[in-house]
Design a protein around this motif. Structure first.
Motif, PDB file in Angstrom:
ATOM      1  N   VAL A 128      -6.621 -17.019 -12.862  1.00 31.78           N
ATOM      2  CA  VAL A 128      -5.802 -16.695 -14.044  1.00 31.78           C
ATOM      3  C   VAL A 128      -6.416 -15.559 -14.853  1.00 31.78           C
ATOM      4  O   VAL A 128      -7.575 -15.655 -15.276  1.00 31.78           O
ATOM      5  N   GLU A 129      -5.655 -14.514 -15.063  1.00 28.20           N
ATOM      6  CA  GLU A 129      -6.107 -13.415 -15.944  1.00 28.20           C
ATOM      7  C   GLU A 129      -5.128 -13.254 -17.087  1.00 28.20           C
ATOM      8  O   GLU A 129      -3.928 -13.121 -16.875  1.00 28.20           O
ATOM      9  N   LEU A 130      -5.669 -13.263 -18.320  1.00 27.03           N
ATOM     10  CA  LEU A 130      -4.833 -13.063 -19.503  1.00 27.03           C
ATOM     11  C   LEU A 130      -5.265 -11.767 -20.170  1.00 27.03           C
ATOM     12  O   LEU A 130      -6.451 -11.605 -20.489  1.00 27.03           O
ATOM     13  N   ASP A 131      -4.350 -10.851 -20.327  1.00 27.66           N
ATOM     14  CA  ASP A 131      -4.661  -9.533 -20.901  1.00 27.66           C
ATOM     15  C   ASP A 131      -5.855  -8.881 -20.198  1.00 27.66           C
ATOM     16  O   ASP A 131      -6.759  -8.344 -20.855  1.00 27.66           O
ATOM     17  N   GLY A 132      -5.883  -8.971 -18.888  1.00 29.75           N
ATOM     18  CA  GLY A 132      -6.901  -8.283 -18.103  1.00 29.75           C
ATOM     19  C   GLY A 132      -8.251  -8.988 -18.013  1.00 29.75           C
ATOM     20  O   GLY A 132      -9.153  -8.518 -17.337  1.00 29.75           O
ATOM     21  N   GLU A 133      -8.398 -10.140 -18.693  1.00 28.67           N
ATOM     22  CA  GLU A 133      -9.682 -10.869 -18.679  1.00 28.67           C
ATOM     23  C   GLU A 133      -9.487 -12.201 -17.959  1.00 28.67           C
ATOM     24  O   GLU A 133      -8.468 -12.868 -18.196  1.00 28.67           O
ATOM     25  N   PRO A 134     -10.481 -12.642 -17.159  1.00 30.88           N
ATOM     26  CA  PRO A 134     -10.358 -13.970 -16.544  1.00 30.88           C
ATOM     27  C   PRO A 134     -10.272 -15.044 -17.629  1.00 30.88           C
ATOM     28  O   PRO A 134     -11.055 -15.008 -18.583  1.00 30.88           O
ATOM     29  N   ALA A 135      -9.304 -15.948 -17.500  1.00 31.74           N
ATOM     30  CA  ALA A 135      -9.176 -17.018 -18.515  1.00 31.74           C
ATOM     31  C   ALA A 135     -10.272 -18.042 -18.291  1.00 31.74           C
ATOM     32  O   ALA A 135     -10.603 -18.372 -17.152  1.00 31.74           O
ATOM     33  N   GLU A 136     -10.826 -18.548 -19.385  1.00 31.74           N
ATOM     34  CA  GLU A 136     -11.914 -19.519 -19.272  1.00 31.74           C
ATOM     35  C   GLU A 136     -11.657 -20.708 -20.196  1.00 31.74           C
ATOM     36  O   GLU A 136     -10.842 -20.626 -21.114  1.00 31.74           O
ATOM     37  N   GLY A 137     -12.397 -21.794 -19.952  1.00 33.17           N
ATOM     38  CA  GLY A 137     -12.400 -22.953 -20.848  1.00 33.17           C
ATOM     39  C   GLY A 137     -11.014 -23.514 -21.073  1.00 33.17           C
ATOM     40  O   GLY A 137     -10.219 -23.671 -20.148  1.00 33.17           O
ATOM     41  N   ARG A 138     -10.730 -23.789 -22.340  1.00 30.52           N
ATOM     42  CA  ARG A 138      -9.490 -24.459 -22.690  1.00 30.52           C
ATOM     43  C   ARG A 138      -8.250 -23.621 -22.347  1.00 30.52           C
ATOM     44  O   ARG A 138      -7.216 -24.151 -21.960  1.00 30.52           O
ATOM     45  N   ARG A 139      -8.379 -22.301 -22.473  1.00 28.81           N
ATOM     46  CA  ARG A 139      -7.222 -21.443 -22.171  1.00 28.81           C
ATOM     47  C   ARG A 139      -6.871 -21.557 -20.686  1.00 28.81           C
ATOM     48  O   ARG A 139      -5.700 -21.606 -20.314  1.00 28.81           O
ATOM     49  N   TYR A 140      -7.904 -21.611 -19.832  1.00 31.45           N
ATOM     50  CA  TYR A 140      -7.683 -21.759 -18.392  1.00 31.45           C
ATOM     51  C   TYR A 140      -7.074 -23.140 -18.101  1.00 31.45           C
ATOM     52  O   TYR A 140      -6.085 -23.257 -17.375  1.00 31.45           O
ATOM     53  N   ASP A 141      -7.657 -24.176 -18.711  1.00 35.94           N
ATOM     54  CA  ASP A 141      -7.177 -25.546 -18.460  1.00 35.94           C
ATOM     55  C   ASP A 141      -5.705 -25.720 -18.847  1.00 35.94           C
ATOM     56  O   ASP A 141      -4.965 -26.431 -18.177  1.00 35.94           O
ATOM     57  N   ARG A 142      -5.305 -25.079 -19.937  1.00 37.47           N
ATOM     58  CA  ARG A 142      -3.899 -25.227 -20.369  1.00 37.47           C
ATOM     59  C   ARG A 142      -2.942 -24.601 -19.362  1.00 37.47           C
ATOM     60  O   ARG A 142      -1.854 -25.113 -19.121  1.00 37.47           O
ATOM     61  N   VAL A 143      -3.349 -23.482 -18.766  1.00 35.18           N
ATOM     62  CA  VAL A 143      -2.506 -22.832 -17.751  1.00 35.18           C
ATOM     63  C   VAL A 143      -2.440 -23.721 -16.499  1.00 35.18           C
ATOM     64  O   VAL A 143      -1.356 -23.963 -15.940  1.00 35.18           O
ATOM     65  N   VAL A 144      -3.603 -24.245 -16.081  1.00 31.91           N
ATOM     66  CA  VAL A 144      -3.640 -25.080 -14.871  1.00 31.91           C
ATOM     67  C   VAL A 144      -2.788 -26.342 -15.058  1.00 31.91           C
ATOM     68  O   VAL A 144      -2.094 -26.783 -14.141  1.00 31.91           O
ATOM     69  N   LYS A 145      -2.816 -26.894 -16.245  1.00 36.72           N
ATOM     70  CA  LYS A 145      -2.019 -28.096 -16.523  1.00 36.72           C
ATOM     71  C   LYS A 145      -0.519 -27.822 -16.296  1.00 36.72           C
ATOM     72  O   LYS A 145       0.201 -28.631 -15.709  1.00 36.72           O
ATOM     73  N   LEU A 146      -0.071 -26.670 -16.768  1.00 33.60           N
ATOM     74  CA  LEU A 146       1.341 -26.318 -16.559  1.00 33.60           C
ATOM     75  C   LEU A 146       1.612 -26.119 -15.067  1.00 33.60           C
ATOM     76  O   LEU A 146       2.610 -26.608 -14.527  1.00 33.60           O
ATOM     77  N   LEU A 147       0.703 -25.427 -14.376  1.00 29.24           N
ATOM     78  CA  LEU A 147       0.884 -25.199 -12.933  1.00 29.24           C
ATOM     79  C   LEU A 147       0.922 -26.537 -12.188  1.00 29.24           C
ATOM     80  O   LEU A 147       1.726 -26.714 -11.266  1.00 29.24           O
ATOM     81  N   ASP A 148       0.087 -27.481 -12.595  1.00 31.95           N
ATOM     82  CA  ASP A 148       0.073 -28.808 -11.944  1.00 31.95           C
ATOM     83  C   ASP A 148       1.431 -29.504 -12.093  1.00 31.95           C
ATOM     84  O   ASP A 148       1.899 -30.161 -11.167  1.00 31.95           O
ATOM     85  N   ARG A 149       2.034 -29.384 -13.249  1.00 31.08           N
ATOM     86  CA  ARG A 149       3.352 -30.013 -13.461  1.00 31.08           C
ATOM     87  C   ARG A 149       4.390 -29.373 -12.535  1.00 31.08           C
ATOM     88  O   ARG A 149       5.244 -30.056 -11.977  1.00 31.08           O
ATOM     89  N   VAL A 150       4.310 -28.040 -12.373  1.00 29.03           N
ATOM     90  CA  VAL A 150       5.255 -27.337 -11.493  1.00 29.03           C
ATOM     91  C   VAL A 150       4.993 -27.751 -10.037  1.00 29.03           C
ATOM     92  O   VAL A 150       5.925 -28.024  -9.279  1.00 29.03           O
ATOM     93  N   ARG A 151       3.711 -27.825  -9.657  1.00 31.29           N
ATOM     94  CA  ARG A 151       3.377 -28.222  -8.279  1.00 31.29           C
ATOM     95  C   ARG A 151       3.912 -29.617  -7.981  1.00 31.29           C
ATOM     96  O   ARG A 151       4.449 -29.874  -6.914  1.00 31.29           O
ATOM     97  N   ALA A 152       3.791 -30.526  -8.980  1.00 29.95           N
ATOM     98  CA  ALA A 152       4.264 -31.900  -8.763  1.00 29.95           C
ATOM     99  C   ALA A 152       5.778 -31.910  -8.552  1.00 29.95           C
ATOM    100  O   ALA A 152       6.284 -32.560  -7.637  1.00 29.95           O
ATOM    101  N   GLU A 153       6.498 -31.142  -9.370  1.00 28.41           N
ATOM    102  CA  GLU A 153       7.961 -31.143  -9.237  1.00 28.41           C
ATOM    103  C   GLU A 153       8.408 -30.480  -7.930  1.00 28.41           C
ATOM    104  O   GLU A 153       9.347 -30.930  -7.279  1.00 28.41           O
TER     105      GLU A 153
END
Ligand code: PMV
Length: 324
Positions: free
Chosen positions: A57-82
């Motif tokens: 995950v890159e946000l504005d050209g920077e690798p996302a880290e910590g909580r910002r990364y986790d929030r993106v992965v959480k959304l992706l997990d919901r999409v993967r499940a559906e």
């Protein structure tokens, strides 16, 4: 590999959302109503690939880290499940305005991510489901799926369109009063307000009536009626934060100077009204014929770094979808 690119616009609430009814489902404790803005947008590309070992995950050209990364992965997990998908995703996201500065970057960010991720996973376009998916990450993001004026009711729901841009073509000028990021994120700020402010309960009690009146004033396309309600919604929300222990204050001296300049404009006969979110910037609504004067006045105030002129924006949209 499946790939999709989505664009979503930011939104600014005229009737504010502050407080969660159910933290796990991220359901709002109060109804809100916003304007989607054309000038502030996020563009997000998502591709799922068997060859990736983790989500990248890159946000504005920077690798996302910590909580910002986790929030993106959480959304992706919901999409993967559906979509019954196991592959990891590459996400590239860019804002054309400053991130996390009280300019609603999470709204356009999660709306664009929800729309792109669902399309890239092969799920058919469904604005209601996309809005719910976005809401689970950031409630204000549910509203950015739609253009024009958009409401998000209390509890478990998707956002709904109230009126389109042509119904009431208001404009909004953002007076940017700080360069850096905000000190307290909205999720943390909401819990702190609920847990420590004696004014939180009265905010939650009064917000629904204000939101109803704001919706009626938007439907009546009546700025004279709408403006005072918009200011009251913002100030009641901020009063609940000021009552927290310790106080949660997002204003800076320039915030107050701009509020006073807007009141002064009104005394001189120009209909302009302010609203502030979880940051020190002031957003001012006015009719198209008055925005040049409003913008000039805001730019004259000490501490205003720049202004952003926004018209009502359109629905979030998919620009590219490929499956290989
Ligand atoms: O959706 P969040 O968690 O970014 O919270 C948004 C809160 C406010 O911007 C202050 C108000 C609103 O309704 O957008």
């Amino acid at each position: 590999m499946k790939r999709a690119l989505a664009i979503a616009h930011s939104n600014i609430a005229l009737a504010k959302y502050w407080g969660k009814e159910d933290i796990a489902n991220n359901t709002p404790a109060v109804p809100s109503l916003s304007m989607t803005l054309d000038a502030m947008q996020t563009t997000t590309e998502v591709s799922f690939s068997e060859t990736l070992e983790t989500d990248d995950v890159e946000l504005d050209g920077e690798p996302a880290e910590g909580r910002r990364y986790d929030r993106v992965v959480k959304l992706l997990d919901r999409v993967r499940a559906e979509a019954r998908l196991s592959s990891k995703a590459k996400v590239r996201s860019r804002n054309n305005f400053p991130t996390a500065a009280g300019l609603a970057s999470s709204a356009s960010g999660f709306a664009a991510l929800a729309l792109a991720a669902r399309a890239a996973a092969g799920l058919s376009r469904d604005d209601e489901r996309t809005s719910v998916l976005a809401r689970l990450s950031s409630a204000s993001a549910a509203r950015s799926i739609f253009g024009g004026y958009v409401a998000l009711d209390r509890g478990e729901s998707a956002a709904r369109r109230v009126a389109d841009a042509t119904h009431f073509p208001l404009e909004l000028i953002v007076a940017v009063t700080q360069a850096g990021k905000k000190h307290t994120g909205s999720t943390e700020g909401m819990s702190h307000t609920r847990d420590t402010s004696p004014y939180y309960a009265s905010w939650v009690e009064h917000a629904p009536k204000l939101a109803r009146n704001i919706e009626q004033a938007v439907l009546a396309a009546d700025l004279e009626r709408l403006g005072p309600l918009v200011e009251q919604s913002a100030l009641l929300m901020h009063a609940s934060m000021w009552g927290a222990a310790p106080a949660l204050i997002y204003f800076n001296p320039a915030t107050l100077r701009v509020m006073e300049a807007v009141a002064q404009l009104r005394r001189a006969g120009t209909l302009a009204f302010y609203t502030m979110d979880a940051g020190p910037h002031v957003k001012v609504i006015a009719k198209p014929e008055d925005t040049a004067e409003v913008r000039r006045t805001l730019e004259e105030q000490e501490g205003v770094l720049r202004t952003i002129h926004c018209r009502l924006g359109q629905d979030a949209s998919l620009r590219l979808e490929t499956a290989e």
